[in-house]
Design an enzyme around this catalytic site. Sequence first.
Site, short mmCIF file in Angstrom:
data_model
loop_
_atom_site.label_atom_id
_atom_site.label_comp_id
_atom_site.label_asym_id
_atom_site.label_seq_id
_atom_site.Cartn_x
_atom_site.Cartn_y
_atom_site.Cartn_z
CG HIS A 7 -2.01 -0.93 1.12
ND1 HIS A 7 -2.73 -1.51 2.13
CD2 HIS A 7 -2.67 -1.76 -0.08
CE1 HIS A 7 -3.68 -2.26 1.70
NE2 HIS A 7 -3.65 -2.28 0.49
CG HIS A 40 -1.59 -6.69 1.44
ND1 HIS A 40 -1.47 -6.03 0.21
CD2 HIS A 40 -1.21 -5.60 2.50
CE1 HIS A 40 -0.94 -4.88 0.46
NE2 HIS A 40 -0.87 -4.35 1.73
CB CYS A 62 4.64 -10.04 4.39
SG CYS A 62 5.77 -9.76 5.86
CD GLU A 92 -1.85 -8.60 7.42
OE1 GLU A 92 -1.69 -9.47 8.52
OE2 GLU A 92 -1.40 -7.73 7.21
CB SER A 189 -3.38 -0.56 7.94
OG SER A 189 -3.70 -0.70 9.32
CB SER A 232 5.09 -0.31 2.33
OG SER A 232 3.85 0.64 2.50
#
Length: 292
Positions: A7, A40, A62, A92, A189, A232
């Site tokens: 993201h 995610h 991940c 996720e 997030s 990120s």
Amino acid sequence: MRHEIVHNRFVVDQLRAKGAVFVDELTDVPSGATTVLSAHGVARSVEDEAERRQLPVIDATCPLVTKVHIQGRRYAKAGRRIVLIGHAGHAEVIGTIGQIDAPVLLVSSAEDIATLQLDPATPIAYVTQTTLSVDDTRGIIAALHARFSDVIGPDVDEICYATQNRQTAVRKLAEVSDMLIVVGSRNSSNSNRLSEIGTEMGIRSYLVDGGDDIDPAWLEGVETVGVTAGASAPDALVDSVIARLRRLRELSITQLEGVSENVEFSLPPIFRRPPVAANAASNAPAARMAAR
């Protein structure tokens, strides 16, 4: 690529400029096209569909998210009711629910625990979205233990280390800053949470994609600006914020001490090159090195 790989708008735009095509569902992927699954994670139904269509898949999930999937499946196999702490609709969360072979109850606040239609003696196991607030997660876990007599799950320390380190650092940063700039995209997030922490600590906090988003009016009456970034956000974006501030005001820069992140993850198997043996004598050691 199915969904944004991370993201962050800058990362996604860079990949798009290099020819990557982002789609919402596998039905939008042409037959035979190399398909990248986002960091995610995805539901097993997505993996099964890709296999059925024989799509060449690069799984960019991940490893910390994969760990949550494994924990959830293990708890479900043990016969426990699974509670997932996370935000409804987050990629996720959708992927995690789809990776666990049992019903999953989603909660996002301590108040949600009281609404669970379960006997207090029900064996409970919880797992968490990796990018949540450590403090919020701790409160929800405490509420689970208060209501149910048999609760197990990972410690809050197992929330994504990158998320946890940044939340700890931003609290220290807010103590010595008049204003906070968080570098990260609005659909991130963990970036949003960093901005929220700054606001909770009583300083003006702004979430920006890069230096161009900074309004000079923000700096009126400000002596110290704290700059941090979501997990990120590439270094180049942080550099662009520093460069923008330098154009607007004379700067002296201090970097606060914090945790040094040196965790590395292996590339997906498709990108790993096997060791090349120069001769038969060196082949065995090379094989042992590869195994480690």
